[in-house]
Design a protein around this motif. Structure first.
Motif, PDB file in Angstrom:
ATOM      1  N   SER A 175      79.895  64.632 -15.477  1.00 29.90           N
ATOM      2  CA  SER A 175      79.266  63.311 -15.452  1.00 29.90           C
ATOM      3  C   SER A 175      78.988  62.777 -16.853  1.00 29.90           C
ATOM      4  O   SER A 175      78.527  61.643 -17.004  1.00 29.90           O
ATOM      5  N   GLY A 176      79.248  63.573 -17.884  1.00 28.59           N
ATOM      6  CA  GLY A 176      79.000  63.149 -19.265  1.00 28.59           C
ATOM      7  C   GLY A 176      77.644  63.530 -19.797  1.00 28.59           C
ATOM      8  O   GLY A 176      77.293  63.142 -20.914  1.00 28.59           O
ATOM      9  N   ALA A 177      76.865  64.316 -19.051  1.00 25.02           N
ATOM     10  CA  ALA A 177      75.540  64.744 -19.516  1.00 25.02           C
ATOM     11  C   ALA A 177      75.667  66.005 -20.370  1.00 25.02           C
ATOM     12  O   ALA A 177      76.515  66.865 -20.118  1.00 25.02           O
ATOM     13  N   ALA A 191      73.830  63.696 -27.750  1.00 21.28           N
ATOM     14  CA  ALA A 191      73.494  62.631 -26.806  1.00 21.28           C
ATOM     15  C   ALA A 191      73.924  61.258 -27.330  1.00 21.28           C
ATOM     16  O   ALA A 191      74.203  60.353 -26.544  1.00 21.28           O
ATOM     17  N   ARG A 192      73.994  61.099 -28.646  1.00 23.81           N
ATOM     18  CA  ARG A 192      74.391  59.808 -29.212  1.00 23.81           C
ATOM     19  C   ARG A 192      75.876  59.521 -29.016  1.00 23.81           C
ATOM     20  O   ARG A 192      76.319  58.395 -29.249  1.00 23.81           O
ATOM     21  N   LEU A 193      76.631  60.519 -28.597  1.00 23.07           N
ATOM     22  CA  LEU A 193      78.080  60.351 -28.447  1.00 23.07           C
ATOM     23  C   LEU A 193      78.474  60.059 -27.007  1.00 23.07           C
ATOM     24  O   LEU A 193      79.645  60.208 -26.636  1.00 23.07           O
ATOM     25  N   ALA A 194      77.505  59.662 -26.164  1.00 17.49           N
ATOM     26  CA  ALA A 194      77.777  59.476 -24.736  1.00 17.49           C
ATOM     27  C   ALA A 194      78.917  58.490 -24.491  1.00 17.49           C
ATOM     28  O   ALA A 194      79.763  58.708 -23.620  1.00 17.49           O
ATOM     29  N   ASP A 195      78.964  57.393 -25.244  1.00 16.60           N
ATOM     30  CA  ASP A 195      80.018  56.393 -25.035  1.00 16.60           C
ATOM     31  C   ASP A 195      81.385  56.961 -25.384  1.00 16.60           C
ATOM     32  O   ASP A 195      82.369  56.722 -24.669  1.00 16.60           O
ATOM     33  N   ASP A 196      81.472  57.707 -26.491  1.00 19.62           N
ATOM     34  CA  ASP A 196      82.749  58.304 -26.886  1.00 19.62           C
ATOM     35  C   ASP A 196      83.194  59.335 -25.847  1.00 19.62           C
ATOM     36  O   ASP A 196      84.381  59.423 -25.513  1.00 19.62           O
ATOM     37  N   VAL A 197      82.238  60.120 -25.345  1.00 22.35           N
ATOM     38  CA  VAL A 197      82.568  61.113 -24.311  1.00 22.35           C
ATOM     39  C   VAL A 197      83.050  60.414 -23.046  1.00 22.35           C
ATOM     40  O   VAL A 197      84.013  60.844 -22.406  1.00 22.35           O
ATOM     41  N   GLY A 198      82.390  59.303 -22.682  1.00 21.91           N
ATOM     42  CA  GLY A 198      82.802  58.556 -21.500  1.00 21.91           C
ATOM     43  C   GLY A 198      84.223  58.038 -21.611  1.00 21.91           C
ATOM     44  O   GLY A 198      85.001  58.109 -20.646  1.00 21.91           O
ATOM     45  N   ARG A 199      84.586  57.526 -22.794  1.00 20.87           N
ATOM     46  CA  ARG A 199      85.951  57.029 -22.975  1.00 20.87           C
ATOM     47  C   ARG A 199      86.968  58.167 -22.889  1.00 20.87           C
ATOM     48  O   ARG A 199      88.060  57.991 -22.329  1.00 20.87           O
ATOM     49  N   LEU A 200      86.617  59.343 -23.439  1.00 20.52           N
ATOM     50  CA  LEU A 200      87.547  60.473 -23.373  1.00 20.52           C
ATOM     51  C   LEU A 200      87.716  60.947 -21.935  1.00 20.52           C
ATOM     52  O   LEU A 200      88.833  61.314 -21.527  1.00 20.52           O
ATOM     53  N   ARG A 201      86.634  60.934 -21.149  1.00 19.30           N
ATOM     54  CA  ARG A 201      86.709  61.398 -19.770  1.00 19.30           C
ATOM     55  C   ARG A 201      87.578  60.487 -18.916  1.00 19.30           C
ATOM     56  O   ARG A 201      88.102  60.910 -17.884  1.00 19.30           O
ATOM     57  N   GLY A 233      84.778  68.458 -17.977  1.00 19.67           N
ATOM     58  CA  GLY A 233      83.749  68.557 -19.001  1.00 19.67           C
ATOM     59  C   GLY A 233      84.339  68.200 -20.348  1.00 19.67           C
ATOM     60  O   GLY A 233      85.549  67.930 -20.473  1.00 19.67           O
ATOM     61  N   VAL A 234      83.505  68.193 -21.375  1.00 22.73           N
ATOM     62  CA  VAL A 234      83.954  67.869 -22.735  1.00 22.73           C
ATOM     63  C   VAL A 234      83.229  68.794 -23.709  1.00 22.73           C
ATOM     64  O   VAL A 234      82.030  69.042 -23.569  1.00 22.73           O
ATOM     65  N   ALA A 336      80.440  61.587  -6.847  1.00 22.06           N
ATOM     66  CA  ALA A 336      80.407  63.013  -6.496  1.00 22.06           C
ATOM     67  C   ALA A 336      80.115  63.867  -7.716  1.00 22.06           C
ATOM     68  O   ALA A 336      79.341  64.830  -7.642  1.00 22.06           O
ATOM     69  N   ASP A 337      80.710  63.525  -8.860  1.00 22.00           N
ATOM     70  CA  ASP A 337      80.459  64.283 -10.087  1.00 22.00           C
ATOM     71  C   ASP A 337      78.998  64.186 -10.500  1.00 22.00           C
ATOM     72  O   ASP A 337      78.385  65.175 -10.926  1.00 22.00           O
ATOM     73  N   ALA A 338      78.432  62.973 -10.407  1.00 25.85           N
ATOM     74  CA  ALA A 338      77.036  62.783 -10.814  1.00 25.85           C
ATOM     75  C   ALA A 338      76.100  63.631  -9.959  1.00 25.85           C
ATOM     76  O   ALA A 338      75.188  64.288 -10.469  1.00 25.85           O
ATOM     77  N   MET A 339      76.318  63.629  -8.643  1.00 25.24           N
ATOM     78  CA  MET A 339      75.453  64.418  -7.757  1.00 25.24           C
ATOM     79  C   MET A 339      75.683  65.913  -7.955  1.00 25.24           C
ATOM     80  O   MET A 339      74.734  66.703  -7.991  1.00 25.24           O
TER      81      MET A 339
END
Length: 546
Positions: A175-177, A191-201, A233-234, A336-339
């Motif tokens: 989920s990117g957490a 935690a500051r890289l959440a946007d970059d992680v989201g784009r990679l996912r 995951g990342v 589903a990933d978030a839950m």
């Protein structure tokens, strides 16, 4: 340690002397290359020791020599080796001055030292450095493997990796957490890289990217984990400088090991999904004892406490994502990933069963998975609300559809009432679709009003048809039947009160109600007729002329 000009100078067999650039001898040497071209730059990659005899270069011409030295220095050449006693008996002073001006090391090569000897020395040193890096990489791999198999698992692996890189490392779930970081302070930076992680996912695995930490000087490398279409995951690693060969081996080993710990086998996933589907089928069939027996330790704890039924549906706006995924839609995968990730962090069990364009989930009441579902839906609704809506409720509903998801959530229940919980979730889902909401709880439907349910095109069409004849009568200036009907129904058929509201005599109101019955061909004494007319008036309360 990489080979340097200083190590070449200290090589006793080469007998090299330093003629200029004494302060820059610690620079690494990637290769040694001999060239007599006036312009060898097109054939350089940077990092070379360039060996020359000045066969074509007029090394006594100060201006030509200065241009030559400046050009090779700008191309990344780390030093010049000049063969003494070949074309010039001594080292031309113009060459020494030009090298000193550029800060470029100039080495004198005696006649008895062939250029090939220097090339062999550099080659041997490069090979030895690579061997050391590979050996260190294999040792890091063994160390990381032991860490992955320890009781701490990924947390210990990250700690060893961070120490090996002399930097930091962090692990993100599907989920990117951020689920683990080393050292501990790295969690805030990760935690500051959440946007970059989201784009990679969003990219098919495996994928990687290099980003900059805006609040620091770190070079951060992101590596996706997983073997399927979607990343599981990342891994993020932050270092002060680009990764060397040994560090690269270590990162690749960590990626492989973390993939093994985060990506379960497809066979195991399929088996768990089939088991969950069987448990759900038994619950819906009213066989809680059989369901509990089949659930075992995997889902048994979920059935021992109150749970909620979630029914999520991918809507029209997500059809392209669903087609691209070849199965479950992307928005339902994200839910589903978030839950699943939230439940994993707290040790909860989650039973999720894909059902065509739907996802049916059992989650613990008040648990992390239920909260993650609500948060995911709230975020989706916030994105919908941020869109410009120029056509009222219908546009909002359409924007909700473009978000691609509607969720219905049942009231807390137990195994004996699972079928009822499923009906509640479906009813809430239907209301979510009608209202353009990302999620609706059954308690909200039961505690609310039936009137919002009338915001439906089919209901509005029925209401328009039922009242059309009355509106046409009023439009021809023959009375005010619609307003009179509304006032009379609002006063529960009390003539005097309704007439007072309208400012007419009660006999006038009686006449109008008889005209309503004549035009509609229906009796107002029938409670069903009065109910339908009242709801029709409510459903069309925003129509022109109302």
């Amino acid at each position: 340690m990489p080979h340097t000009l200083a190590s070449l100078v200290n090589h006793t067999a080469l007998k090299l002397t330093v003629l200029a650039g004494e302060g820059r001898l610690e620079v690494p040497v990637r290769w040694a290359h001999a060239s007599e071209l006036i312009d060898p730059v097109p054939y350089m990659e940077g990092g070379e020791l360039l060996l020359i005899t000045a066969l074509k270069l007029d090394a006594q011409d100060a201006e030509a020599t200065r241009r030559y030295v400046r050009r090779v220095a700008e191309a990344g050449v780390v030093g010049l080796g000049f063969a003494v006693g070949v074309n010039y008996e001594g080292v031309p002073q113009a060459l020494v001055e030009a090298a000193a001006e550029q800060g470029l090391p100039l080495l004198g090569v005696p006649r008895r030292t062939p250029f090939i000897a220097i090339s062999k020395a550099v080659s041997a040193a490069v090979a030895a450095d690579q061997y050391r890096a590979v050996t260190a990489g294999f040792e890091a791999q063994r160390e990381l493997t032991r860490a992955a198999l320890s009781a701490e698992g990924p947390a210990e692996l990250l700690a060893r990796l961070a120490a090996h890189l002399d930097g930091w490392a962090a692990l993100y779930d599907a989920s990117g957490a951020v689920v683990a970081a080393a050292p501990d302070w790295a969690a805030r930076r990760a935690a500051r890289l959440a946007d970059d992680v989201g784009r990679l996912r969003e990219r098919p695995a495996p994928a990687s990217s290099v980003v900059s930490d805006t609040d620091g000087d770190d070079r951060v490398e992101l590596q996706s984990l997983g073997t399927g279409r979607r990343a599981r995951g990342v891994l993020a690693v932050g270092t002060a400088a680009p990764l060397g060969t040994a560090e690269r081996y270590a990162v690749h080993s960590a990626v492989a090991l973390l993939t093994l710990t985060t990506e379960r086998s497809r066979a195991l996933q399929d088996a768990e999904q089939r088991l969950g589907a069987a448990v759900l089928k038994m619950l819906l069939a009213g066989e809680p004892d059989h369901a509990r027996a089949v659930a075992g330790r995997l889902y048994g704890g979920l059935l021992d406490a109150p749970f909620r039924m979630v029914v999520a549906e991918a809507l029209a706006g997500d059809e392209q994502a669903s087609a691209a995924g070849g199965g479950a839609s992307g928005v339902l995968d994200g839910l589903a990933d978030a839950m699943d990730s939230a439940a994993a962090r707290t040790g909860e069990a989650v039973l999720a069963v894909p059902d065509g364009g739907r996802l049916i989930v059992l989650v613990a009441d008040g648990g992390a998975a239920a909260e993650a579902c609500a948060a995911y839906a709230a975020a989706a609704e916030a994105r919908t609300a941020a869109q410009p809506l120029s056509h009222g409720r219908a546009a909002r509903a359409e924007a909700g559809h473009q978000e691609g998801m509607a969720v219905g959530l049942s009231a807390p229940t137990g195994p004996m009432a699972a079928a009822n919980a499923y009906r509640q979730a479906e009813q809430a889902l239907s209301v979510a679709r009608r209202r353009g909401r990302a999620m609706v709880e059954h308690e909200d439907v039961a505690a609310g009003s039936v009137l919002p349910l009338l915001a439906d095109d089919a209901v509005r069409a029925f209401a328009d048809g039922l009242l059309r004849a009355l509106r046409e009568h009023d439009a021809r200036g023959r009375g005010d039947l619609v307003a009179s009907l509304r006032a009379w129904l609002a006063r529960h058929g009390q003539w005097d009160a309704a007439a007072a509201d309208l400012g007419v005599h009660r006999h006038t109101l009686r006449y109008r109600m008889r005209r309503v019955e004549e035009i509609l061909g229906r009796s107002l004494d029938d409670a069903d007729v009065r109910m339908e007319l009242w709801l029709a008036l409510k459903a069309t309360s925003g129509a022109p002329g109302e």
